[in-house]
Design a protein around this motif. Sequence first.
Motif, PDB file in Angstrom:
ATOM      1  N   MET A 208      21.767  20.082  32.488  1.00  0.00           N
ATOM      2  CA  MET A 208      20.576  19.845  33.072  1.00  0.00           C
ATOM      3  C   MET A 208      20.045  18.181  33.094  1.00  0.00           C
ATOM      4  SD  MET A 208      18.835  22.384  32.698  1.00  0.00           S
ATOM      5  CE  MET A 208      16.819  21.925  32.109  1.00  0.00           C
ATOM      6  N   GLY A 209      19.064  18.011  34.192  1.00  0.00           N
ATOM      7  CA  GLY A 209      19.241  16.552  34.265  1.00  0.00           C
ATOM      8  C   GLY A 209      18.673  15.558  33.179  1.00  0.00           C
ATOM      9  N   GLY A 210      18.729  14.162  33.154  1.00  0.00           N
ATOM     10  CA  GLY A 210      18.867  13.316  32.368  1.00  0.00           C
ATOM     11  C   GLY A 210      19.492  12.511  31.832  1.00  0.00           C
ATOM     12  N   HIS A 211      19.849  11.969  30.754  1.00  0.00           N
ATOM     13  CA  HIS A 211      21.087  11.495  30.225  1.00  0.00           C
ATOM     14  C   HIS A 211      20.719  10.840  28.457  1.00  0.00           C
ATOM     15  CE1 HIS A 211      23.896   7.873  29.144  1.00  0.00           C
ATOM     16  NE2 HIS A 211      24.770   8.886  29.503  1.00  0.00           N
TER      17      HIS A 211
ATOM     18  N   ALA B 133      12.965   7.673  22.381  1.00  0.00           N
ATOM     19  CA  ALA B 133      12.898   9.273  22.032  1.00  0.00           C
ATOM     20  C   ALA B 133      12.692   9.781  23.083  1.00  0.00           C
ATOM     21  CB  ALA B 133      12.248   9.422  21.194  1.00  0.00           C
ATOM     22  N   TRP B 134      13.186  11.258  23.678  1.00  0.00           N
ATOM     23  CA  TRP B 134      12.794  11.976  24.644  1.00  0.00           C
ATOM     24  C   TRP B 134      12.263  13.298  24.287  1.00  0.00           C
ATOM     25  CZ3 TRP B 134      11.915   8.550  29.455  1.00  0.00           C
ATOM     26  CH2 TRP B 134      13.124   7.909  29.404  1.00  0.00           C
ATOM     27  N   VAL B 135      11.047  13.721  24.751  1.00  0.00           N
ATOM     28  CA  VAL B 135      10.656  15.581  25.067  1.00  0.00           C
ATOM     29  C   VAL B 135      10.828  15.866  26.337  1.00  0.00           C
ATOM     30  CG1 VAL B 135       8.918  14.651  25.273  1.00  0.00           C
ATOM     31  CG2 VAL B 135       8.690  16.413  23.925  1.00  0.00           C
ATOM     32  N   TYR B 136      11.293  16.877  25.871  1.00  0.00           N
ATOM     33  CA  TYR B 136      11.504  18.477  26.695  1.00  0.00           C
ATOM     34  C   TYR B 136      10.316  18.289  27.567  1.00  0.00           C
ATOM     35  CZ  TYR B 136      13.442  23.088  29.220  1.00  0.00           C
ATOM     36  OH  TYR B 136      13.930  22.988  30.568  1.00  0.00           O
ATOM     37  N   THR B 137       9.999  18.741  29.280  1.00  0.00           N
ATOM     38  CA  THR B 137       9.196  19.138  29.642  1.00  0.00           C
ATOM     39  C   THR B 137       8.528  20.641  29.420  1.00  0.00           C
ATOM     40  OG1 THR B 137       9.759  18.457  31.655  1.00  0.00           O
ATOM     41  CG2 THR B 137       8.431  16.346  30.453  1.00  0.00           C
TER      42      THR B 137
ATOM     43  N   ASN C   2       7.373  18.620  36.365  1.00  0.00           N
ATOM     44  CA  ASN C   2       8.195  18.348  34.892  1.00  0.00           C
ATOM     45  C   ASN C   2       8.959  17.507  35.271  1.00  0.00           C
ATOM     46  OD1 ASN C   2       6.059  19.950  33.957  1.00  0.00           O
ATOM     47  ND2 ASN C   2       6.545  21.285  33.988  1.00  0.00           N
ATOM     48  N   ILE C   3      10.235  17.067  36.616  1.00  0.00           N
ATOM     49  CA  ILE C   3      10.793  16.017  36.773  1.00  0.00           C
ATOM     50  C   ILE C   3      10.116  14.234  36.123  1.00  0.00           C
ATOM     51  CG2 ILE C   3      12.922  15.198  38.135  1.00  0.00           C
ATOM     52  CD1 ILE C   3      12.865  18.195  36.776  1.00  0.00           C
ATOM     53  N   TYR C   4      10.666  13.642  36.033  1.00  0.00           N
ATOM     54  CA  TYR C   4      10.316  12.453  35.817  1.00  0.00           C
ATOM     55  C   TYR C   4      11.547  11.557  35.651  1.00  0.00           C
ATOM     56  CZ  TYR C   4       6.259  14.696  34.036  1.00  0.00           C
ATOM     57  OH  TYR C   4       5.296  15.599  33.859  1.00  0.00           O
ATOM     58  N   THR C   5      11.317   9.856  35.836  1.00  0.00           N
ATOM     59  CA  THR C   5      12.225   8.629  35.913  1.00  0.00           C
ATOM     60  C   THR C   5      12.424   8.751  34.537  1.00  0.00           C
ATOM     61  OG1 THR C   5      11.306   7.831  37.600  1.00  0.00           O
ATOM     62  CG2 THR C   5      13.305   6.413  36.958  1.00  0.00           C
ATOM     63  N   GLN C   6      14.089   8.619  34.065  1.00  0.00           N
ATOM     64  CA  GLN C   6      14.995   8.284  32.938  1.00  0.00           C
ATOM     65  C   GLN C   6      15.493   7.447  32.960  1.00  0.00           C
ATOM     66  OE1 GLN C   6      16.689  11.690  31.208  1.00  0.00           O
ATOM     67  NE2 GLN C   6      16.541  10.935  29.453  1.00  0.00           N
TER      68      GLN C   6
ATOM     69  N   PRO D  96      14.202  16.449  33.051  1.00  0.00           N
ATOM     70  CA  PRO D  96      12.569  16.471  32.570  1.00  0.00           C
ATOM     71  C   PRO D  96      12.288  16.956  30.700  1.00  0.00           C
ATOM     72  CG  PRO D  96      15.077  18.627  32.215  1.00  0.00           C
ATOM     73  CD  PRO D  96      15.075  17.604  33.083  1.00  0.00           C
ATOM     74  N   TRP D  97      12.511  14.864  31.011  1.00  0.00           N
ATOM     75  CA  TRP D  97      12.568  14.202  29.907  1.00  0.00           C
ATOM     76  C   TRP D  97      11.132  13.528  30.284  1.00  0.00           C
ATOM     77  CZ3 TRP D  97      14.757  16.452  26.202  1.00  0.00           C
ATOM     78  CH2 TRP D  97      16.197  17.368  26.751  1.00  0.00           C
ATOM     79  N   LEU D  98      10.465  13.469  28.898  1.00  0.00           N
ATOM     80  CA  LEU D  98       9.103  12.002  29.065  1.00  0.00           C
ATOM     81  C   LEU D  98       9.221  11.595  27.949  1.00  0.00           C
ATOM     82  CD1 LEU D  98       6.252  14.191  29.764  1.00  0.00           C
ATOM     83  CD2 LEU D  98       6.698  11.960  31.188  1.00  0.00           C
TER      84      LEU D  98
END
Length: 1166
Positions: free
Chosen positions: A770-773, A794-798, A815-819, A929-931
């Motif tokens: 999954m995308g993100g780090h 802290a990040w929450v799955y979108t 639901n894809i955001y910059t992280q 997919p994290w906010l």
Amino acid sequence: MPTSVLWAVDLFGRVYTLSTAGQYWELCRDTQLEFKRVSAATQCCWGIACDNQVYLYMCASDVSIRCREEAYENQRWNPMGGFCEKLLPSDRWAWSDVSGLQHRPLDGVALPSPHWEWESDWYVDENFGGEPTEKGGWTYAIDFPATYTRDKKWNSCVRRRKWIRYRRYKSRDAWAKIPSKDDVKDLPDPFNDLSVGGWEITEEPVGRLSVWAVSLQGKVWYREDVSHPNPEGSSWSLVDTPGEAVQISCGPHDLLWVTLWEGQALVREGINRNNPKGSSWSVVEPPGSENGIMHVSAGVSVVWAVTKDRKVWFRRGVNSHNPGGTSWIEMVGEMTMVNVGLNDQVWGIGAEERAVYFRQGVTPSELSGKTWKAIVAGRESDRSHTGSSSSLLSAGCFFGDEVKGNSESAPSDTDTTSEAERSGPEHSAPQEPLDSSRDHKDNSALGPETEGTAECILENTCPDVEGKEAAQASVTSEHPNLASAPAELPWTNIDLKEPRKVPSHSAAGFAETVGLSSLGLFPLGLDEPFGADDHPLWAWVSGGGCAVEAGSALKWFTVQSGLSPSVQTLSLSISPAQTAAWRKQIFQQLTERTKRELENFRHYEQAVEQSVWVKTGTLQWWCDWKPHKWVDVRVALEQFTGHDGARDSILFVYYIVHEEKKYFHVFLNEVTVLVPVLNEAKHSFALYTAERTRQRWPVRLAAATEQDMNDWLALLSLSCCESRKIHGRPSPQAIWSVTCKGDIFVSEPSSDLEAQDHLLPCDQMFWRQMGGHLRMVEANSRGVVWGIGYDHTAWVYTGGYGGGCFQGLASSTSNIYTQSDVKSICIYENQRWNPVTGYTSRGLPTDRYMWSDATGLQECTKASTKPPSLQWTWVSDWYVDFSVPGGTDQEGWQYASDFPASYHGYKTMKDFVRRRCWARKCKLVTNGPWLEVAPIALGDVSIIPESPESTDGDGRSHNIALWAVSDKGDVLCRLGVSELNPVGSSWLHIGTDQPFASVSIGACYQVWAVARDGSAFYRGSVSPSQPAGDCWYHIPSPPKQRLVQVSVGQTSVYALDENGNLWYRAGVTPSYPQGSSWEHVSNNVRKVSVGPLDQVWVIANKVQGTHGLSRGTVCRRTGVQPREPKGQGWDYGIGGGWDHISIRANATRASRNVSQEQKVPGPVSC
């Protein structure tokens, strides 16, 4: 990006805040005071009121500010009566501090100011070194002072116990007057300026602030001991200056500038962690001899100034090594004051019209920015007034009906207005008024900061500026002929000039216009200093707590019109939860209709085209046998579609060995995971199958560029998912894991994964990225997933999938955001003591490298150490890390008898070696997919695991329990978490006596936690109706072990100690949830996760494979049953390089017949 606020004071002393996510100035709640100026930080704001007293405004937070008061009760043994308070004359006080030198009776400990309140009464601390003491909390020693133990011995002649009481800061969201404990004769005279900064001084303890002030007599004062636990500080101390000061500015780092009466500036030198007040002053001359410096503002690496003739100046060459800079550069515009905030962003107040301006285009590479742009946000009270927009347009510098010419300037980074908004009213930069009688052809001399053309005439007045920037004007219906000839507009990116000795151009030929501030139409004695239709006039602005980054979407520069307040309120009343429910209902109806329509065509044979698709390319392959090097290969991915429409793929790798052409192939339906192998040299990735997972021997391929690697990873991952018919977002029962590089992987569990008879081996599980780090991830069977980055964000799955290197068909479109994530890279400087020269970098031949990693086995110097991969970039210089375990001295050194050994932060006679840790921060920017969940940084998080039975019926309506530990050790409970609102609503702070490190909540609301000293705790009476519980119960740790992590399932409780030992808590029953004892299960464990079925999964530290040792392997505990909760053995899965796993969402039970269900008893009921 989390929201932050800009602070400002109007001419009538009222304090307003403007959020980066809003477009209205909000009046501070405490409106009884009138202020002259304010200085803001991230969580607070200091101000000087009209009574010349200093006030503090602490913003409300879910975590309260708590401070612990301690007092020690000391007793000595008496042969006649045993232990008593009668001490020897040479002994310490009967009630003292920890050193015994200060008398500290319980009734003598008072609150420091009226803004504090006691949280509870005094009580005895029964925790000693992570272990519970005997009843009473006494610790024993031979004499004062000595080493204390919790066990009483025959020679224990003295004893003591610690009393604790917490106080809480209660003045939140209100102005609190700063008290002073100084002698009345030594009190500073009234203040006229104040500045807050210094929270990012290199190696400074987190939470410390530097508060500087200037008195009416021109003296400079420093507020001692200001920090997050002590927001008010303790006292004022005088700092000598070579002249009389009138104004002061402190940057976030170590920049401090002072303005003198004579027009010069002073720069403070020597500011560091150990000396936040600095050591000496240096003088900086003003830009010109005629007009001295009136106002100055310092940032991280910039200094802006305003001279007495209202000109704005930028100081070039400012940094920590040269705080005075090199030269002045004149900027366009006339201001009364400027302020530098976070990220070196700049705000100012116009000289004539008193509007707040924001400097656009400020970036790390272009610190001076590009242009001034006025903030046209209205006040909160203006929402109900329909005339506010038109009044703003006539306030002196707001123009309407902008006419676009042939050449238009490109929008700036932070200018996010749409084309529709650009055509509306716009507030230009401070400029000179145009003469309305002048020919419109002269308008071609407009300055660089005008956006679009400006063939227009003034409605009112504009800020005064030299002829370098002319004003825009609006084309009105009375002068339609002026719009006939569009003007050419020459412009530049940066409006800066070198200092000139030539007198400024006279504006006598310009028509005289009347500014709003000169009208004198301010009604006195009214409650409202200016009406809803008046332009707000500002006196001061502070951006120290306002974080604006390049590309931020700000709504400050446009006036909302055409939308009534009722419509806006209606649109905002629709919650995200209602929107999600509505979409789910529509999707369900469409699915049912599709099924009905396809029912009549089931007897038709599907028209499936049998096709073969091939992609070829050139990669490098790591040859695991001689010559053990990277070999150039050709690869071909062949994808074919069968008669049933199913797709399958084969990857062929062609290579040459000893001039002989060979190849091998991999069926993608056998691939279990594709892992990016990030390093500084290659863009490589590893390909695992079940067999290669068992052997710890993947296929390693490398691409020439990062884009090529991402393309192959996305294509291979998509082909693997199609072969296994896996599409879309992960299921709520998915298993989540994170590698040591921060990559996130997810696996869909099958019903055979936890079966007892036909167990599915772990090495056959398929993992997709999954995308993100992230550093860790925690999931719940109802689809709620949280993660924590390396920077504790802290990040929450979108609900999306893909992101990062996965684009196109391999990623969802929404639901894809910059992280972003930030981590510290650490290296160690090692030295050995020499009898002649003392500690030196020349060690023995058998010693470790003098610059090495933590183990000392690998040489790491500052020059050779690179970021973890090419995706990371440095964002700081090397600095000494004072936060390493064991403590350090003032220079960051740790001492020991030899390498390697136990290090401590003080030098003894037996210490022959020393080391200190150097750290440097690097940053990664990706998407997924994290906010972000703001604003509290977290260290650990746990979501209640729920079995399928718990979500039946109305189970979806109740909230989901989520507990967390902040990076400071505070225990928190998240309220309002549900499937439709996974981010929750607010934090509830749970009081503790010490900082915690780990927390876990079980399926029956059993909350267990581990403190930083290694002790375990159980939270009693936690339930849906009482989410915070009532009290903590101290649980003894395993003998001579310090726990670091705990995980709770349905009924099982597992803990992990610092030596990698896994422990099971025996004797846990519904009537006695604390359990009775710890039982050892296994060693060689790095992380543990217990699921809703009491299944146990771990990350093993070392696993021996066929071709080598693997560190960080996913393992499952086999044989776990209700009668044997500790299990029998281990099943090894994917690895190495894995760092975290969460099995807490997998509530998928294996199918069992009735006879089996009757034979095997179920888990203990909650």
